[in-house]
Design a protein around this motif. Structure first.
Motif, short mmCIF file in Angstrom:
data_model
loop_
_atom_site.label_atom_id
_atom_site.label_comp_id
_atom_site.label_asym_id
_atom_site.label_seq_id
_atom_site.Cartn_x
_atom_site.Cartn_y
_atom_site.Cartn_z
N THR A 22 0.84 -1.19 0.00
CA THR A 22 0.00 0.00 0.00
C THR A 22 0.88 1.24 0.00
O THR A 22 2.11 1.15 0.02
N SER A 56 0.65 -0.77 7.78
CA SER A 56 -0.04 -1.13 6.54
C SER A 56 -1.54 -0.87 6.65
O SER A 56 -2.15 -0.34 5.72
N CYS A 57 -2.12 -1.25 7.80
CA CYS A 57 -3.55 -1.04 7.97
C CYS A 57 -3.90 0.44 7.88
O CYS A 57 -4.82 0.83 7.15
N ILE A 60 -3.53 1.64 4.23
CA ILE A 60 -4.64 1.25 3.33
C ILE A 60 -5.86 2.13 3.62
O ILE A 60 -6.53 2.62 2.72
N PHE A 66 -4.64 -0.76 -2.30
CA PHE A 66 -3.69 -1.81 -1.93
C PHE A 66 -3.42 -2.70 -3.14
O PHE A 66 -4.21 -2.74 -4.10
N SER A 105 0.59 1.49 -5.38
CA SER A 105 0.96 0.45 -4.42
C SER A 105 2.07 -0.41 -5.00
O SER A 105 2.09 -0.66 -6.21
N VAL A 119 -10.17 0.67 -2.50
CA VAL A 119 -11.04 0.24 -1.40
C VAL A 119 -12.45 0.80 -1.62
O VAL A 119 -12.63 2.00 -1.84
#
Ligand SMILES: Cc1cc2nc3c(=O)[nH]c(=O)nc-3n(C[C@H](O)[C@H](O)[C@H](O)COP(=O)(O)O)c2cc1C
Length: 158
Positions: A22, A56-57, A60, A66, A105, A119
């Motif tokens: 991401t 990473s969370c 994103i 991602f 990404s 997303v």
């Protein structure tokens, strides 16, 4: 519910193993994960779960994009390069070559194949965030057999 049974039964789910990339601000990050599945043909949708509080969370969630690099069977070293948190080990890419396509990404050059998503849905219910992504681009580097979680001897689930 019996904890041992819950663990044993949930560990019966078969998984692949992927490097999920991401954008993090102007930079990129990636982690190795197995909680990846397709959930729709039209439009092509994929769901991933990313641990709350990880770089990473947050990346994103903030960037809304991602990528998933599909590893080939045997690429254990590549998988292990992305397990550790970037906050602890610093940039995880090192010698690992990547490029970007549509979403910015990172896509691993050495992966079997890849796809990248925007997303379209976020669910915060559990200790991981469920991201539903619409596949906006994809590519094949070569043919081969995708890596499985089983061949690593590791578990993430239960
Ligand atoms: C076998 C295995 C599978 C994993 N699968 C996932 C996963 O599906 N989702 C996830 O958020 N973390 C998963 N992890 C943990 C991440 O790899 C780990 O939290 C990583 O350090 C996050 O990277 P970051 O902090 O740079 O974002 C897994 C770890 C292992 C050992």
């Amino acid at each position: 519910m019996d904890d041992k049974s819950k663990k044993g039964a949930l560990r019966g789910i078969s998984y692949g193993l992927y490097v999920i990339g991401t954008k993090v601000g102007d930079d990129v990050n990636a982690f190795t994960g197995n909680w990846v599945t397709q959930i729709s043909f039209t439009p092509p949708l994929v769901a991933i779960a990313a641990k709350k509080g990880t770089t990473s969370c947050d990346g994103i969630r903030d960037s809304g994009v991602f990528s998933v690099s599909v590893l080939e069977t045997g690429q254990k070293d590549l998988a292990f390069s992305f397990f550790k948190p970037v906050s602890r080990v610093g940039n995880k890419f090192g010698e690992v070559e990547f490029y970007t396509q549509n979403t910015g990404s990172p896509i691993l050059k050495d992966a079997l194949s890849w796809f990248e998503c925007r997303v379209v849905d976020v669910n915060e219910r559990g200790d991981h965030v469920l991201f539903v992504g619409e596949v906006v681009d994809a590519g094949l580097h070569r043919t081969g057999n995708p890596m499985t979680l089983k061949e690593t001897g590791l578990f993430y689930g239960g």
